[in-house]
Motif scaffolding. Structure first.
Motif, PDB file in Angstrom:
ATOM      1  N   ASN A 233       0.379  -0.366  17.333  1.00 59.80           N
ATOM      2  CA  ASN A 233       0.447  -0.188  15.877  1.00 59.80           C
ATOM      3  C   ASN A 233      -0.399  -1.193  15.127  1.00 59.80           C
ATOM      4  O   ASN A 233      -1.093  -0.852  14.169  1.00 59.80           O
ATOM      5  CB  ASN A 233       1.896  -0.335  15.398  1.00 59.80           C
ATOM      6  CG  ASN A 233       2.636   0.973  15.465  1.00 59.80           C
ATOM      7  OD1 ASN A 233       2.047   2.025  15.273  1.00 59.80           O
ATOM      8  ND2 ASN A 233       3.910   0.912  15.763  1.00 59.80           N
ATOM      9  N   SER A 234      -0.324  -2.459  15.542  1.00 64.26           N
ATOM     10  CA  SER A 234      -1.015  -3.498  14.780  1.00 64.26           C
ATOM     11  C   SER A 234      -2.540  -3.354  14.887  1.00 64.26           C
ATOM     12  O   SER A 234      -3.262  -3.694  13.963  1.00 64.26           O
ATOM     13  CB  SER A 234      -0.573  -4.891  15.223  1.00 64.26           C
ATOM     14  OG  SER A 234      -0.821  -5.062  16.579  1.00 64.26           O
ATOM     15  N   ASN A 237      -3.302  -0.038  12.600  1.00 65.32           N
ATOM     16  CA  ASN A 237      -3.287  -0.181  11.142  1.00 65.32           C
ATOM     17  C   ASN A 237      -4.127  -1.363  10.652  1.00 65.32           C
ATOM     18  O   ASN A 237      -4.117  -1.684   9.464  1.00 65.32           O
ATOM     19  CB  ASN A 237      -1.847  -0.249  10.600  1.00 65.32           C
ATOM     20  CG  ASN A 237      -1.088  -1.461  11.123  1.00 65.32           C
ATOM     21  OD1 ASN A 237      -1.673  -2.458  11.514  1.00 65.32           O
ATOM     22  ND2 ASN A 237       0.234  -1.373  11.133  1.00 65.32           N
ATOM     23  N   GLU A 239      -3.805  -4.522  11.140  1.00 66.57           N
ATOM     24  CA  GLU A 239      -3.135  -5.816  10.931  1.00 66.57           C
ATOM     25  C   GLU A 239      -3.713  -6.866  11.869  1.00 66.57           C
ATOM     26  O   GLU A 239      -3.844  -8.022  11.501  1.00 66.57           O
ATOM     27  CB  GLU A 239      -1.634  -5.686  11.180  1.00 66.57           C
ATOM     28  CG  GLU A 239      -0.882  -4.919  10.125  1.00 66.57           C
ATOM     29  CD  GLU A 239      -0.820  -5.621   8.776  1.00 66.57           C
ATOM     30  OE1 GLU A 239      -0.565  -6.826   8.745  1.00 66.57           O
ATOM     31  OE2 GLU A 239      -1.058  -4.955   7.752  1.00 66.57           O
TER      32      GLU A 239
ATOM     33  N   PHE B 124      10.590   0.557  11.531  1.00 62.33           N
ATOM     34  CA  PHE B 124       9.210   0.992  11.777  1.00 62.33           C
ATOM     35  C   PHE B 124       8.586   1.635  10.535  1.00 62.33           C
ATOM     36  O   PHE B 124       7.376   1.566  10.332  1.00 62.33           O
ATOM     37  CB  PHE B 124       9.146   1.952  12.969  1.00 62.33           C
ATOM     38  CG  PHE B 124       8.843   1.249  14.269  1.00 62.33           C
ATOM     39  CD1 PHE B 124       7.591   0.720  14.512  1.00 62.33           C
ATOM     40  CD2 PHE B 124       9.819   1.085  15.237  1.00 62.33           C
ATOM     41  CE1 PHE B 124       7.298   0.047  15.691  1.00 62.33           C
ATOM     42  CE2 PHE B 124       9.545   0.410  16.420  1.00 62.33           C
ATOM     43  CZ  PHE B 124       8.280  -0.108  16.647  1.00 62.33           C
ATOM     44  N   TYR B 127       6.297  -0.379   8.380  1.00 57.78           N
ATOM     45  CA  TYR B 127       4.891  -0.576   8.766  1.00 57.78           C
ATOM     46  C   TYR B 127       3.974   0.118   7.762  1.00 57.78           C
ATOM     47  O   TYR B 127       2.968  -0.426   7.341  1.00 57.78           O
ATOM     48  CB  TYR B 127       4.642   0.014  10.166  1.00 57.78           C
ATOM     49  CG  TYR B 127       4.846  -0.950  11.304  1.00 57.78           C
ATOM     50  CD1 TYR B 127       6.077  -1.571  11.503  1.00 57.78           C
ATOM     51  CD2 TYR B 127       3.820  -1.233  12.197  1.00 57.78           C
ATOM     52  CE1 TYR B 127       6.277  -2.443  12.552  1.00 57.78           C
ATOM     53  CE2 TYR B 127       4.016  -2.114  13.252  1.00 57.78           C
ATOM     54  CZ  TYR B 127       5.250  -2.716  13.427  1.00 57.78           C
ATOM     55  OH  TYR B 127       5.434  -3.584  14.469  1.00 57.78           O
ATOM     56  N   ALA B 131       1.957  -2.676   5.505  1.00 58.26           N
ATOM     57  CA  ALA B 131       0.664  -2.970   6.143  1.00 58.26           C
ATOM     58  C   ALA B 131      -0.408  -3.270   5.094  1.00 58.26           C
ATOM     59  O   ALA B 131      -0.271  -2.899   3.921  1.00 58.26           O
ATOM     60  CB  ALA B 131       0.227  -1.786   6.996  1.00 58.26           C
ATOM     61  N   GLU B 132      -1.455  -3.950   5.527  1.00 56.96           N
ATOM     62  CA  GLU B 132      -2.536  -4.279   4.584  1.00 56.96           C
ATOM     63  C   GLU B 132      -3.188  -3.016   4.048  1.00 56.96           C
ATOM     64  O   GLU B 132      -3.742  -3.013   2.955  1.00 56.96           O
ATOM     65  CB  GLU B 132      -3.553  -5.181   5.265  1.00 56.96           C
ATOM     66  CG  GLU B 132      -2.992  -6.585   5.394  1.00 56.96           C
ATOM     67  CD  GLU B 132      -4.014  -7.612   5.827  1.00 56.96           C
ATOM     68  OE1 GLU B 132      -5.217  -7.332   5.749  1.00 56.96           O
ATOM     69  OE2 GLU B 132      -3.595  -8.689   6.263  1.00 56.96           O
ATOM     70  N   SER B 133      -3.135  -1.964   4.850  1.00 52.88           N
ATOM     71  CA  SER B 133      -3.644  -0.681   4.376  1.00 52.88           C
ATOM     72  C   SER B 133      -2.490   0.204   3.920  1.00 52.88           C
ATOM     73  O   SER B 133      -2.628   1.422   3.843  1.00 52.88           O
ATOM     74  CB  SER B 133      -4.412  -0.006   5.506  1.00 52.88           C
ATOM     75  OG  SER B 133      -3.575   0.066   6.656  1.00 52.88           O
ATOM     76  N   LEU B 151       3.189  -7.918   6.795  1.00 51.70           N
ATOM     77  CA  LEU B 151       3.717  -7.716   8.155  1.00 51.70           C
ATOM     78  C   LEU B 151       3.446  -8.964   8.983  1.00 51.70           C
ATOM     79  O   LEU B 151       2.494  -9.704   8.725  1.00 51.70           O
ATOM     80  CB  LEU B 151       3.024  -6.523   8.818  1.00 51.70           C
ATOM     81  CG  LEU B 151       3.523  -5.127   8.452  1.00 51.70           C
ATOM     82  CD1 LEU B 151       2.694  -4.088   9.185  1.00 51.70           C
ATOM     83  CD2 LEU B 151       4.993  -4.950   8.793  1.00 51.70           C
ATOM     84  N   ASN B 152       4.267  -9.170   9.998  1.00 52.22           N
ATOM     85  CA  ASN B 152       4.130 -10.309  10.901  1.00 52.22           C
ATOM     86  C   ASN B 152       4.224 -11.644  10.175  1.00 52.22           C
ATOM     87  O   ASN B 152       3.524 -12.604  10.508  1.00 52.22           O
ATOM     88  CB  ASN B 152       2.807 -10.225  11.696  1.00 52.22           C
ATOM     89  CG  ASN B 152       2.643  -8.891  12.370  1.00 52.22           C
ATOM     90  OD1 ASN B 152       3.572  -8.419  13.015  1.00 52.22           O
ATOM     91  ND2 ASN B 152       1.505  -8.260  12.189  1.00 52.22           N
TER      92      ASN B 152
END
Lengths: 378, 286
Positions: A233-234, A237, A239, B124, B127, B131-133, B151-152
């Protein structure tokens, strides 16, 4: 009375016909099930190996059903086997470096080498893969492999920059470097960054300290530690723009889906993951499991493995590669599995740029794991 | 003066209590004792061997990263509790005092709905949003802001904790506030107490027990949650539940994971004991 009963059997009434006919019809499913009962095969493997895209045809042709239990990481696999009674798993897909431990612990059956066509292997090492043979006896058969190196987003890192693990330290990707959350491949790559080459797993105290120092210096760049789904996923997308510890087994799936990601083997060298099948000790289904391993080594099985939906792997047999080139030229070219291509995985191995993944030689797995926990907390 | 009556064993009451006692003994006390015993076992060739050694305790408690994780988990769970309580209170106040019974019932029903779906799936879904997008950054982009990394990060972790705990906290707070005798609130107003002071000096003290229990549940759920810090926080750095996973995953060190789990349970017992003491403490009584 007796004659009446006899007559009723010989000349059944409409009610009798319905009664006995109904009973017979209802019992038919049980009869047919007993006649051809589906055999369940318990599989222990990395994710995806027991899915229909890989085993579906074999299941249909042989009236078997795989019951997979998935793991991530060789020590995770060893733990699952250790905690299960003998005979729980009929077939075990192991990372090659852990086969030796499976054998030493008595978890797997001896195989008959004559059952498998080793002459068709693409590379001599695959015939006698380290740890698969002990005292001239075969315990596991390699079925696929793949290479780990620099996995990156093409919009953030150029192909030239990706030729070295140093790109992970690029200021522009600060906070965007991810780790697949398993110490072995990531620390292996750090060892390669330090120039340890073929000796990447055999680190004396000085070299081990240097690897730890290099790894710690990467920590400010790190944006997260991920499992398979999180890694996937990361990268998808955006990230994470670079990923340490993986290779085409993850970016390949995304690349086919149109994501701007790729994996390359950098100049410091890459690591090969190798997957091998073993028959679980005490399995009562050894014949059909043997047939399945033979199927996975057949051209059809090798193509299934190369096209596996969860994560692709390289063909390891000549016939498998030929078949892949015949049925899916695009995938063969994408992964360099065409004779003469500069990134042909076999060529890379022959050039000495690929090192088989192994376990640490001078430290214990616990030492590496301890450091990994420390690194994650830094 | 009559002699004190000797209490006879009430078989009827015991019969009804017995299933709970048996259940708790088999499924809580038993495993707990086994976990304590397991923390002294050793692992040889990926297999647990019964022993009585203190090595696991020495190894885990002697590691700096364990205490880093411990403090981080404690801090994040506390922050989650404060944030959830603050966000939930206005909503619970409105549901308790400002809306009709029918609207309150519908609101409670809607707050229960998130529990129908898997927490992992709900996590999930963030996400796409964080997310950045993702959705938030896309909206911020229209006004020339961002993109921001959500995120993260610890922010992502807190968002995950809120996903887990906020509906429950709102429900518990609503029940706590709805049970207040509203005549006391009206009396405070009649005596000239300003709205904010009424909330602070009358409403909150009267709902204290329920509010503390809501906070306690939020802390317990956040402290033990693995999903939010792993998937939205990027496991960076790991909290104690992630440390348990890491410890079992590599080397199958279940005994060391048991040490971490026991430390977590001791902390939760201490927090729960302190919270319940505070919740049922009556002013003026020792």
């Amino acid at each position: 009375m007796a004659s009446n009963r006899k007559n009723s059997v010989l000349t059944p009434s409409r009610r009798d016909v319905l009664k006995y006919g109904g009973a017979a019809a209802l019992s038919m499913p049980f009869v047919s099930r007993a006649w051809a009962q589906t055999v369940e095969i318990n599989m222990l493997a990395w994710y995806g190996h027991g899915e229909p895209d890989v085993v579906g045809e074999f299941e249909a042709a042989n009236n078997v059903k795989f019951k997979p239990k998935y793991y991530a990481g060789g020590d995770n696999m060893l733990g699952l086997i250790a905690q299960s009674p003998a005979g729980t798993y009929d077939i075990i897909l192991s990372d090659a470096e852990f086969v030796q431990q499976l054998n030493a612990a008595g978890y797997i059956e001896e195989l008959n080498a004559a059952d498998y066509n080793f002459d068709d292997m693409l590379y001599d090492d695959f015939k006698q893969f380290p740890g698969h043979w002990a005292d001239g006896k075969l315990h596991s058969v390699m079925v696929r492999c793949g290479h780990l190196g620099v996995s990156y987003n093409k919009n953030a890192i150029t192909a030239e920059e990706a030729q070295s693990y140093k790109c992970f330290w690029k200021p522009e990707v600060k906070g965007k470097v991810g780790h697949f959350d398993w110490h072995l491949p990531s620390l292996g790559m750090m060892s390669l960054t330090n120039g340890n080459g073929a000796g990447l797993w055999d680190l004396d105290d000085t070299k081990w300290a240097a690897v730890k120092e290099t790894t710690m210096s990467l920590r400010p760049q790190v944006g997260g530690f991920f499992d398979y789904g999180g890694t996937f996923n990361s990268l998808k997308n955006g990230e994470m723009q670079a990923m340490c510890g993986i290779g085409d087994w993850i970016t390949g799936v995304l690349e086919k889906d149109g994501a701007p990601v790729a994996s390359v083997v950098p100049k410091e060298g890459g690591i090969q993951w190798t997957e091998s099948y073993c028959i679980g000790k005490g399995s009562e289904k050894q014949e059909i499991v043997k047939k399945f391993i033979q199927y996975m080594l057949s051209p059809e099985g090798q193509v299934k493995s190369a096209q596996m939906a969860a994560y692709p792997g390289f063909c390891i047999t000549k016939a498998g590669r030929a078949k892949l080139n015949e049925v899916d030229k695009k995938e063969a070219e994408r992964t360099g599995q065409v004779d003469g291509m500069p990134n042909d995985p076999i060529t890379l191995i022959k050039e000495g740029r690929i090192h088989y993944r192994d376990i640490p030689k001078q430290q214990s797995l616990e030492d590496w794991n301890d450091f990994w926990s420390e690194y994650k907390n830094a | 003066m009559n002699p004190p009556e000797k209490k006879s064993l009430d078989l009827y009451a015991m019969t009804w209590r017995l299933p709970v006692i048996v259940w708790q003994t088999i499924f809580f006390v038993g495993p707990l004792l086994f976990m304590v015993a397991m923390s002294f076992f050793v692992v040889k060739n990926y297999r647990m061997v019964e022993a009585f050694e203190f090595t696991n305790w020495e190894k885990m408690l002697g590691r700096g990263y364990f205490w880093d994780s411990y403090l981080l988990t404690l801090g994040l769970a506390s922050l989650s509790t404060v944030v959830a309580m603050l966000i939930a209170f206005p909503a619970a106040y409105a549901l308790a005092f400002k809306v009709s019974d029918s609207a309150r019932r519908w609101a409670i029903f809607l707050l229960i709905i998130p529990f129908f779906t898997s927490y992992l799936v709900r996590t999930f879904s963030w996400y796409v949003i964080l997310a950045e997008s993702g959705v938030i950054n896309a909206i911020l982009g229209y006004v020339g802001l961002g993109p921001y990394t959500m995120l993260n990060t610890k922010f992502g972790t807190i968002v995950g904790y809120m996903t887990l705990t906020l509906p429950l906290v709102v429900i518990l707070q609503t029940f706590a506030l709805a049970n207040i005798d509203t005549r006391l609130v009206e009396a405070a107003h009649n005596l000239g107490c300003k709205p904010f002071a009424t909330v602070w000096r009358v409403v909150i003290p009267l709902a204290k027990t329920g509010l503390i229990i809501a906070a306690l549940f939020c802390f317990i759920l956040s402290f033990g949650d693995f999903v939010a810090p792993y998937y939205l926080g990027g496991s960076k750095p790991p909290t104690l539940p992630i440390l348990i996973i890491d410890t079992t995953k590599s080397g199958q060190q279940w005994p060391r994971a048991a040490v971490v789990a026991i430390m977590m349970m001791v902390t939760l017992f201490a927090v729960a004991f302190a919270a319940l003491t505070a919740a049922y403490h009556k002013r003026g009584r020792s």
